[in-house]
Write a protein that holds these residues in place. Structure first.
Motif, PDB file in Angstrom:
ATOM      1  N   ALA A  54      36.589  71.530  50.280  1.00  0.00           N
ATOM      2  CA  ALA A  54      37.999  71.281  50.599  1.00  0.00           C
ATOM      3  C   ALA A  54      38.206  69.842  51.071  1.00  0.00           C
ATOM      4  O   ALA A  54      39.202  69.206  50.714  1.00  0.00           O
ATOM      5  N   LYS A  55      37.270  69.318  51.843  1.00  0.00           N
ATOM      6  CA  LYS A  55      37.377  67.930  52.310  1.00  0.00           C
ATOM      7  C   LYS A  55      37.263  66.949  51.140  1.00  0.00           C
ATOM      8  O   LYS A  55      37.978  65.951  51.090  1.00  0.00           O
ATOM      9  N   VAL A  56      36.370  67.233  50.201  1.00  0.00           N
ATOM     10  CA  VAL A  56      36.216  66.378  49.024  1.00  0.00           C
ATOM     11  C   VAL A  56      37.485  66.422  48.185  1.00  0.00           C
ATOM     12  O   VAL A  56      37.969  65.381  47.725  1.00  0.00           O
ATOM     13  N   GLU A  57      38.041  67.605  48.001  1.00  0.00           N
ATOM     14  CA  GLU A  57      39.273  67.737  47.222  1.00  0.00           C
ATOM     15  C   GLU A  57      40.424  66.986  47.889  1.00  0.00           C
ATOM     16  O   GLU A  57      41.206  66.312  47.218  1.00  0.00           O
ATOM     17  N   THR A  58      40.518  67.080  49.206  1.00  0.00           N
ATOM     18  CA  THR A  58      41.565  66.374  49.943  1.00  0.00           C
ATOM     19  C   THR A  58      41.423  64.869  49.788  1.00  0.00           C
ATOM     20  O   THR A  58      42.399  64.164  49.512  1.00  0.00           O
ATOM     21  N   LEU A  59      40.205  64.368  49.952  1.00  0.00           N
ATOM     22  CA  LEU A  59      39.972  62.933  49.792  1.00  0.00           C
ATOM     23  C   LEU A  59      40.275  62.493  48.371  1.00  0.00           C
ATOM     24  O   LEU A  59      40.867  61.425  48.153  1.00  0.00           O
ATOM     25  N   TYR A  60      39.894  63.291  47.396  1.00  0.00           N
ATOM     26  CA  TYR A  60      40.159  62.950  45.994  1.00  0.00           C
ATOM     27  C   TYR A  60      41.661  62.826  45.742  1.00  0.00           C
ATOM     28  O   TYR A  60      42.124  61.871  45.122  1.00  0.00           O
TER      29      TYR A  60
END
Length: 82
Positions: A61-67
């Motif tokens: 979820a953190k990676v998706e948010t940053l992306y």
């Protein structure tokens, strides 16, 4: 042809594509500062990151948010962890 998820900005984008894009944009060192997880901090690779992120929903979820944030505007220094 109709789009099945018109309101999902991540529809059709693989986790691998997200990680590769973030790594190319920020590099492993900066990525580890923004998302402090071991797969980005110690001996990082696309393969090890994908393995961890597929098994860890909160990290994914953190990676998706940053992306998504990066698509709008890449982060500038100083980075704040997600």
């Amino acid at each position: 042809m109709t789009q099945s998820q018109p309101n999902n900005p991540l529809h059709g984008i693989t986790l691998k594509a997200m990680v590769e894009s973030l790594q190319q944009t920020y590099g492993w060192d900066n990525l580890a500062l923004m998302i402090p997880i071991r797969c980005f901090q110690r001996d990082p690779s696309i393969k090890s990151s994908l393995t961890f992120l597929r098994r860890t929903p909160w990290a994914r979820a953190k990676v998706e948010t940053l992306y998504l944030e990066t698509l709008q505007q890449p982060r500038q220094w100083p980075f704040t962890p997600l």
